[in-house]
Design a protein around this motif. Structure first.
Motif, mmCIF file in Angstrom:
data_model
loop_
_atom_site.group_PDB
_atom_site.id
_atom_site.type_symbol
_atom_site.label_atom_id
_atom_site.label_comp_id
_atom_site.label_asym_id
_atom_site.label_seq_id
_atom_site.Cartn_x
_atom_site.Cartn_y
_atom_site.Cartn_z
ATOM 1 N N ARG A 149 60.368 61.115 45.534
ATOM 2 C CA ARG A 149 61.112 59.848 45.582
ATOM 3 C C ARG A 149 60.202 58.649 45.320
ATOM 4 O O ARG A 149 59.196 58.489 45.986
ATOM 5 C CB ARG A 149 61.764 59.694 46.953
ATOM 6 C CG ARG A 149 63.176 60.197 46.933
ATOM 7 C CD ARG A 149 63.910 60.078 48.227
ATOM 8 N NE ARG A 149 63.512 59.005 49.100
ATOM 9 C CZ ARG A 149 63.487 59.145 50.441
ATOM 10 N NH1 ARG A 149 63.820 60.289 50.989
ATOM 11 N NH2 ARG A 149 63.150 58.142 51.195
ATOM 12 N N GLY A 177 66.969 68.202 47.137
ATOM 13 C CA GLY A 177 68.105 68.984 46.637
ATOM 14 C C GLY A 177 67.778 69.678 45.326
ATOM 15 O O GLY A 177 68.144 70.841 45.105
ATOM 16 N N GLY A 179 68.900 64.825 43.874
ATOM 17 C CA GLY A 179 67.853 64.177 44.672
ATOM 18 C C GLY A 179 66.593 65.024 44.706
ATOM 19 O O GLY A 179 66.544 66.145 44.182
ATOM 20 N N LEU A 183 80.355 63.434 42.345
ATOM 21 C CA LEU A 183 81.347 62.772 43.188
ATOM 22 C C LEU A 183 80.702 62.153 44.409
ATOM 23 O O LEU A 183 79.596 62.522 44.809
ATOM 24 C CB LEU A 183 82.496 63.707 43.571
ATOM 25 C CG LEU A 183 82.303 64.897 44.508
ATOM 26 C CD1 LEU A 183 82.186 64.482 45.960
ATOM 27 C CD2 LEU A 183 83.511 65.807 44.372
ATOM 28 N N ALA A 242 68.767 57.691 52.117
ATOM 29 C CA ALA A 242 67.492 57.798 52.805
ATOM 30 C C ALA A 242 66.808 56.426 52.798
ATOM 31 O O ALA A 242 67.273 55.496 52.146
ATOM 32 C CB ALA A 242 66.616 58.841 52.112
ATOM 33 N N TYR A 267 67.358 54.482 43.749
ATOM 34 C CA TYR A 267 66.170 54.420 42.902
ATOM 35 C C TYR A 267 66.569 54.856 41.512
ATOM 36 O O TYR A 267 67.692 55.352 41.312
ATOM 37 C CB TYR A 267 64.992 55.232 43.468
ATOM 38 C CG TYR A 267 65.239 56.711 43.684
ATOM 39 C CD1 TYR A 267 65.208 57.622 42.634
ATOM 40 C CD2 TYR A 267 65.497 57.199 44.959
ATOM 41 C CE1 TYR A 267 65.425 58.966 42.834
ATOM 42 C CE2 TYR A 267 65.711 58.548 45.181
ATOM 43 C CZ TYR A 267 65.672 59.433 44.108
ATOM 44 O OH TYR A 267 65.902 60.772 44.311
HETATM 45 N N1 LIG Z 1 62.109 63.092 51.618
HETATM 46 C C1 LIG Z 1 61.802 63.059 52.920
HETATM 47 O O1 LIG Z 1 60.634 62.892 53.305
HETATM 48 C C2 LIG Z 1 62.869 63.257 53.962
HETATM 49 C C3 LIG Z 1 62.483 63.239 55.315
HETATM 50 C C4 LIG Z 1 63.463 63.415 56.294
HETATM 51 C C5 LIG Z 1 64.778 63.646 55.926
HETATM 52 N N2 LIG Z 1 65.126 63.637 54.607
HETATM 53 C C6 LIG Z 1 66.529 63.877 54.265
HETATM 54 O O2 LIG Z 1 66.580 64.917 53.309
HETATM 55 C C7 LIG Z 1 67.698 64.719 52.435
HETATM 56 C C8 LIG Z 1 67.229 64.700 50.993
HETATM 57 O O3 LIG Z 1 66.296 63.626 50.848
HETATM 58 P P1 LIG Z 1 65.593 63.279 49.464
HETATM 59 O O4 LIG Z 1 64.219 62.835 49.789
HETATM 60 O O5 LIG Z 1 65.813 64.394 48.509
HETATM 61 O O6 LIG Z 1 66.424 61.986 49.040
HETATM 62 P P2 LIG Z 1 67.084 61.599 47.638
HETATM 63 O O7 LIG Z 1 67.544 60.187 47.789
HETATM 64 O O8 LIG Z 1 66.158 61.899 46.526
HETATM 65 O O9 LIG Z 1 68.336 62.568 47.530
HETATM 66 C C9 LIG Z 1 69.591 62.289 48.117
HETATM 67 C C10 LIG Z 1 70.649 62.414 47.023
HETATM 68 O O10 LIG Z 1 71.927 62.235 47.642
HETATM 69 C C11 LIG Z 1 72.752 61.526 46.719
HETATM 70 N N3 LIG Z 1 73.811 60.868 47.488
HETATM 71 C C12 LIG Z 1 73.671 59.849 48.375
HETATM 72 N N4 LIG Z 1 74.871 59.504 48.870
HETATM 73 C C13 LIG Z 1 75.783 60.351 48.322
HETATM 74 C C14 LIG Z 1 77.188 60.492 48.439
HETATM 75 N N5 LIG Z 1 77.908 59.682 49.238
HETATM 76 N N6 LIG Z 1 77.821 61.457 47.718
HETATM 77 C C15 LIG Z 1 77.097 62.262 46.900
HETATM 78 N N7 LIG Z 1 75.755 62.169 46.743
HETATM 79 C C16 LIG Z 1 75.116 61.219 47.437
HETATM 80 C C17 LIG Z 1 71.805 60.544 46.046
HETATM 81 O O11 LIG Z 1 72.278 60.129 44.774
HETATM 82 C C18 LIG Z 1 70.517 61.347 45.945
HETATM 83 O O12 LIG Z 1 70.372 61.956 44.671
HETATM 84 C C19 LIG Z 1 68.344 63.419 52.890
HETATM 85 O O13 LIG Z 1 69.373 63.740 53.792
HETATM 86 C C20 LIG Z 1 67.229 62.699 53.619
HETATM 87 O O14 LIG Z 1 67.741 61.788 54.575
HETATM 88 C C21 LIG Z 1 64.195 63.452 53.617
#
Ligand SMILES: NC(=O)c1ccc[n+]([C@@H]2O[C@H](COP(=O)([O-])OP(=O)(O)OC[C@H]3O[C@@H](n4cnc5c(N)ncnc54)[C@H](O)[C@@H]3O)[C@@H](O)[C@H]2O)c1
Length: 344
Positions: free
Chosen positions: A199, A24, A21, A71, A98, A48
């Motif tokens: 994203r 990450g 993600g 996984l 998210a 996405y």
């Molecule tokens: N980007 C932001 O502005 C923002 C703001 C507040 C909180 N967050 C939180 O930060 C974290 C990272 O967000 P991001 O923007 O990188 O989102 P992202 O969607 O790009 O990354 C999340 C990743 O988690 C993976 N994933 C989802 N469900 C899963 C599961 N059950 N098992 C394994 N992998 C799984 C997805 O494939 C994805 O690659 C999330 O917890 C999100 O809620 C993000």
């Protein structure tokens, strides 16, 4: 790596969930750059375009310190096997579903990815005695609060979306494991993160796509929105600094502060610390992309919060967090990446 086979010897790897993600990927890259070993986990779901996730993974996989496990963390047996195999001492849990608006139409996804999977991660941490769990919460837990800037000591009990409710629930679940099993945890309430490899469902990317294609961009609440935009490098710096400062158990706080307790548990805001009107983002994108936006002012979205302003003083005091990338500079860096991708 098979979850059953310990592939990495000591020093133990940091387990980063959601490694394919947006956040990450950047966190894993920074850990590798400082010489850590990283086991990255992701289910590569198609919320996405997964090609962007593959692209991020390909970059991480170029580092010998990185291993990837695909996984679904909501599945108990493989998740337990993963923790048993890699026996991490530190876990950064960023995997989640998210998308505030997506949670209005797809509530089940959020229960599975954000509650069921979070429980499996807590269980994994408990089973192997993890020394610090850092996990992503969100500014959305605050709901629509008139009192700004948002402070960890104020309540977070009126979420406007199921997404926000699951993130608040994560904090409460983490507290119970900190209390019952002494699992030290730090929840980070991220505020509108943006940057390269960002994203595609978020405003910065959506606006860039529309502007380049000559399509109008929709400004909800007639453009009357304020966001504490946070450049991803600042998020990474704050996340790693938090990782390096696990909370300890201590005396119960005298006040009624929901973000502190006698358990080894903390919750911090992680924002840019310089809130800006949404139109400033559009102006910055126009300059960085060299195109003029067609602005369409539309009504509010029921799950959207109008304003987020982060008080980041607690994270600054606790771990030295100091955000340093202003919106214009961050947008320039985003645009350079965006325009440099093939086909643009
Ligand atoms: N980007 C932001 O502005 C923002 C703001 C507040 C909180 N967050 C939180 O930060 C974290 C990272 O967000 P991001 O923007 O990188 O989102 P992202 O969607 O790009 O990354 C999340 C990743 O988690 C993976 N994933 C989802 N469900 C899963 C599961 N059950 N098992 C394994 N992998 C799984 C997805 O494939 C994805 O690659 C999330 O917890 C999100 O809620 C993000």
């Amino acid at each position: 790596m098979s979850p059953r086979a310990p592939a990495l010897s000591d020093p133990r790897p940091v387990l980063v969930t959601g490694a394919a993600g947006f956040i990450g990927y950047h966190v894993a890259e920074a850990l590798l750059a400082r010489g850590e070993r990283v086991v990255g986990v992701d289910n590569m779901n198609a919320y996405y375009d997964p090609r962007l996730k593959e692209e991020r993974l390909a970059r991480l996989s170029a580092s010998p310190g990185f291993e990837f496990v695909r996984l679904d963390l909501a599945e108990p047996a493989p998740t337990a096997a993963l923790f048993a195999a890699c026996r991490p001492q530190r876990v950064i849990h960023l995997a989640a579903q998210a998308g505030v608006r997506w949670s209005v139409s797809h509530p089940e996804d959020f229960v599975t990815a954000n509650l069921v999977a979070f429980l499996q991660v807590l269980e994994g941490c408990r089973a192997v005695g993890v020394q610090h769990l850092v996990y992503a919460s969100s500014s959305s837990v605050y709901g629509d609060q008139a009192r700004q800037p948002l402070h960890e000591g104020s309540g977070a009990d009126h979420p406007l979306s199921l997404y926000a409710a699951t993130k608040r629930c994560n904090e409460l679940m983490a507290h119970s494991y900190a209390h019952l099993f002494g699992l030290p945890s730090t929840g980070l309430r991220y505020f509108s993160v943006y940057g390269p490899y960002g994203r595609p469902d978020m405003a910065v990317y959506l606006f860039a796509e529309a502007m380049r294609a000559g399509r109008p961009i929709q400004l909800f609440n007639h453009g009357d929105m304020v966001r504490d935009f946070t450049y991803v490098d600042d998020v990474v710096a704050g996340t790693l600094a938090a990782l390096d400062h696990p909370p300890a158990a201590g005396p119960a706080p005298e006040d009624d502060d929901p973000a502190r307790s006698a358990a080894p548990f903390r919750v911090y805001n992680l924002g840019g610390g310089s809130p800006r009107p949404l139109v400033d983002l559009v102006d910055a994108l126009e300059r960085a992309l060299g195109v003029t936006a067609i602005r369409e002012l539309v009504g509010p979205q029921p799950a959207d919060v109008r304003e987020t302003r982060a008080d980041v003083s607690r994270l600054a005091d606790a771990v030295g967090y100091a955000p340093s990338v202003p919106l214009e500079e961050g947008v320039r860096r985003f645009a350079a990446w965006y325009l440099g991708r093939s086909g643009r």
